[in-house]
Design a protein around this motif. Structure first.
Motif, mmCIF file in Angstrom:
data_model
loop_
_atom_site.group_PDB
_atom_site.id
_atom_site.type_symbol
_atom_site.label_atom_id
_atom_site.label_comp_id
_atom_site.label_asym_id
_atom_site.label_seq_id
_atom_site.Cartn_x
_atom_site.Cartn_y
_atom_site.Cartn_z
ATOM 1 N N SER A 13 5.401 -0.104 11.427
ATOM 2 C CA SER A 13 4.683 0.252 12.648
ATOM 3 C C SER A 13 3.227 -0.164 12.506
ATOM 4 O O SER A 13 2.752 -0.497 11.412
ATOM 5 N N ASP A 14 2.505 -0.145 13.614
ATOM 6 C CA ASP A 14 1.106 -0.549 13.602
ATOM 7 C C ASP A 14 0.287 0.366 12.688
ATOM 8 O O ASP A 14 0.559 1.575 12.588
ATOM 9 N N ILE A 15 -0.721 -0.221 12.054
ATOM 10 C CA ILE A 15 -1.544 0.553 11.126
ATOM 11 C C ILE A 15 -3.023 0.384 11.470
ATOM 12 O O ILE A 15 -3.420 -0.563 12.143
ATOM 13 N N ASN A 16 -3.808 1.321 11.009
ATOM 14 C CA ASN A 16 -5.252 1.176 10.953
ATOM 15 C C ASN A 16 -5.554 0.697 9.542
ATOM 16 O O ASN A 16 -5.309 1.419 8.563
ATOM 17 N N HIS A 17 -6.054 -0.518 9.404
ATOM 18 C CA HIS A 17 -6.161 -1.149 8.092
ATOM 19 C C HIS A 17 -7.068 -0.381 7.132
ATOM 20 O O HIS A 17 -6.751 -0.259 5.942
ATOM 21 N N VAL A 18 -8.180 0.126 7.630
ATOM 22 C CA VAL A 18 -9.092 0.870 6.763
ATOM 23 C C VAL A 18 -8.417 2.137 6.254
ATOM 24 O O VAL A 18 -8.458 2.455 5.057
ATOM 25 N N ALA A 19 -7.787 2.885 7.162
ATOM 26 C CA ALA A 19 -7.123 4.131 6.771
ATOM 27 C C ALA A 19 -5.991 3.867 5.790
ATOM 28 O O ALA A 19 -5.824 4.587 4.793
ATOM 29 N N ALA A 20 -5.192 2.829 6.054
ATOM 30 C CA ALA A 20 -4.062 2.520 5.170
ATOM 31 C C ALA A 20 -4.544 2.112 3.780
ATOM 32 O O ALA A 20 -3.977 2.534 2.760
ATOM 33 N N PHE A 21 -5.602 1.288 3.721
ATOM 34 C CA PHE A 21 -6.100 0.863 2.410
ATOM 35 C C PHE A 21 -6.688 2.031 1.634
ATOM 36 O O PHE A 21 -6.468 2.153 0.427
ATOM 37 N N GLY A 41 0.312 10.538 3.470
ATOM 38 C CA GLY A 41 -0.831 9.642 3.568
ATOM 39 C C GLY A 41 -1.107 9.216 4.995
ATOM 40 O O GLY A 41 -0.193 9.054 5.802
ATOM 41 N N LYS A 42 -2.369 8.993 5.301
ATOM 42 C CA LYS A 42 -2.760 8.570 6.642
ATOM 43 C C LYS A 42 -2.814 7.051 6.707
ATOM 44 O O LYS A 42 -3.337 6.394 5.804
ATOM 45 N N TYR A 43 -2.291 6.482 7.785
ATOM 46 C CA TYR A 43 -2.309 5.037 7.952
ATOM 47 C C TYR A 43 -2.604 4.616 9.389
ATOM 48 O O TYR A 43 -2.629 3.429 9.702
ATOM 49 N N SER A 44 -2.825 5.572 10.275
ATOM 50 C CA SER A 44 -3.068 5.264 11.678
ATOM 51 C C SER A 44 -3.836 6.413 12.319
ATOM 52 O O SER A 44 -3.782 7.554 11.846
ATOM 53 N N LEU A 95 1.396 11.610 9.752
ATOM 54 C CA LEU A 95 1.226 11.323 8.329
ATOM 55 C C LEU A 95 2.552 10.823 7.759
ATOM 56 O O LEU A 95 3.621 11.192 8.236
ATOM 57 N N ALA A 96 2.469 9.969 6.738
ATOM 58 C CA ALA A 96 3.672 9.377 6.158
ATOM 59 C C ALA A 96 4.667 10.458 5.762
ATOM 60 O O ALA A 96 4.338 11.364 4.993
ATOM 61 N N GLY A 97 5.873 10.356 6.288
ATOM 62 C CA GLY A 97 6.865 11.386 6.028
ATOM 63 C C GLY A 97 7.623 11.201 4.737
ATOM 64 O O GLY A 97 8.335 12.111 4.290
ATOM 65 N N LYS A 98 7.483 10.036 4.126
ATOM 66 C CA LYS A 98 8.224 9.749 2.895
ATOM 67 C C LYS A 98 7.402 8.812 2.024
ATOM 68 O O LYS A 98 6.710 7.935 2.514
ATOM 69 N N GLU A 99 7.471 9.033 0.715
ATOM 70 C CA GLU A 99 6.769 8.139 -0.215
ATOM 71 C C GLU A 99 7.402 6.753 -0.180
ATOM 72 O O GLU A 99 8.613 6.602 -0.181
ATOM 73 N N GLN A 100 6.522 5.734 -0.140
ATOM 74 C CA GLN A 100 6.973 4.348 -0.172
ATOM 75 C C GLN A 100 6.407 3.687 -1.426
ATOM 76 O O GLN A 100 5.254 3.927 -1.787
ATOM 77 N N ARG A 101 7.211 2.835 -2.083
ATOM 78 C CA ARG A 101 6.715 2.162 -3.288
ATOM 79 C C ARG A 101 7.318 0.770 -3.403
ATOM 80 O O ARG A 101 8.441 0.520 -2.988
ATOM 81 N N VAL A 102 6.533 -0.121 -3.985
ATOM 82 C CA VAL A 102 7.001 -1.477 -4.278
ATOM 83 C C VAL A 102 6.701 -1.775 -5.746
ATOM 84 O O VAL A 102 5.762 -1.216 -6.332
#
Length: 328
Positions: free
Chosen positions: A253-261, A309-312, A317-324
């Motif tokens: 989904s769309d993100i706010n780049h500053v918040a996501a980083f 975590g906030k990304y937008s 807020l992120a409902g699940k942890e994401q990892r790569v």
């Protein structure tokens, strides 16, 4: 009901000869004492409130489990619905039993900056506990005199959790109060955000190999277990990161780049440098490019986007942890 509309008691209404045909079968119809001022109107209001109250008939969208008030579901022995999942630009619609506004009186399209007056606001949308303030742009309007709806101006953002709450001060056009408004509160949610690693770019590795280098082509297969896993990641999910690597992350989904980083940096402080010029790149509405540093050779790392975590600015807020998975 006809007597109320005429401003009379049933006895006085039926005493009139011209109403005799209408009053057939009405027991005890007889002349009454002179009506006191306002008596008929009061009796009519009591009748309407008890027999034809203003109430909610339907809240949409609704699944089979959410087609009635939670209070009725509890009484029937069924489990009250937790939430209804919505997506796209699905409108939220509430159907009332009586007209609430006069025909053509919807102020949402006539001045007032497109905002309904408080007395005409059918419901409010509030974030669930622990979530940011509800900030999805959209318009609440009356599509008919008894049907109200909220139309989002964009696709519903991810990770939302919010409640639709009826306005307890709402009145019908003829002044009747809204009955049992709390029973029709509804909770809605949207899909969870997902984060993926699209590709890794390294100009040095690309030039040294004559353009043949790929972040997925350099795996130490001797270090994997029998299932092809290393450090909790399958080999096909790991990407090699040379010292000058730029990692391109894609979001669902769309993100706010500053918040996501900032969220990523806080959760991966050993891999990502402080924010500033060159710390990250905006590569699209749903793409963020970061520069991990200090990776040891043949070592597996997790780049984590944490739960909560906030990304937008408008999503939840992120409902699940994401990892790569990354490899030095």
């Amino acid at each position: 009901c006809l007597a109320c509309k005429a401003g009379q008691t049933v006895e006085d209404f039926c005493f009139d000869a011209k109403n005799a045909e209408l009053c057939k079968g009405v027991h005890g119809a007889r002349p009454s004492k002179q009506l006191k001022a306002g008596r008929a109107g009061k009796e009519c209001g009591v009748f309407l409130n008890s027999e034809l109250p203003l109430k909610v008939l339907l809240v949409l969208p609704a699944s089979q489990e959410t087609s009635g008030p939670p209070s009725l579901l509890r009484g029937s022995g069924k489990t009250p619905p937790k939430a209804t999942r919505i997506s796209g630009r699905t409108a939220l619609t509430v159907v009332f039993s009586r007209p609430v506004i006069a025909l053509g009186a919807d102020w949402s399209d006539k001045g007032n900056d497109g905002i309904l007056p408080e007395e005409q606001m059918p419901f409010v949308l509030t974030a669930c506990k622990g979530q940011p303030k509800f900030a999805v742009p959209g318009k609440t309007r009356w599509s008919t005199t008894s049907i109200a709806r909220f139309d989002p101006e964009i696709d519903w953002p991810s990770d939302l959790c919010f409640q639709l709450e009826m306005n307890p001060k709402l009145r019908s056009f003829d002044g009747l109060e809204l009955a049992n408004s709390v029973a029709w509160e509804r909770k809605f949610t949207t899909r969870q955000m997902m984060m993926y690693l699209s590709f890794v770019r390294s100009d040095k590795a690309f030039n040294l190999t004559g353009g043949r280098w790929s972040s997925e082509a350099h795996q130490d297969h001797n270090s994997h277990d029998s299932r092809g896993f290393l450090g909790g990641h399958h080999e096909s999910q790991l990407h090699e990161c040379p010292p000058d690597a730029i990692v391109y992350l894609s979001f669902s989904s769309d993100i706010n780049h500053v918040a996501a980083f900032e969220t990523l940096r806080a959760a991966n402080s050993k891999l990502l440098q402080d924010s500033g010029n060159g710390a990250f790149d905006e590569c699209g509405r749903r793409c963020l490019a970061v520069r991990p540093r200090g990776l040891s050779k043949a070592t597996v790392y997790d780049l984590i986007f944490p739960r909560g975590g906030k990304y937008s600015k408008i999503a939840g807020l992120a409902g699940k942890e994401q990892r790569v998975g990354l490899m030095g």
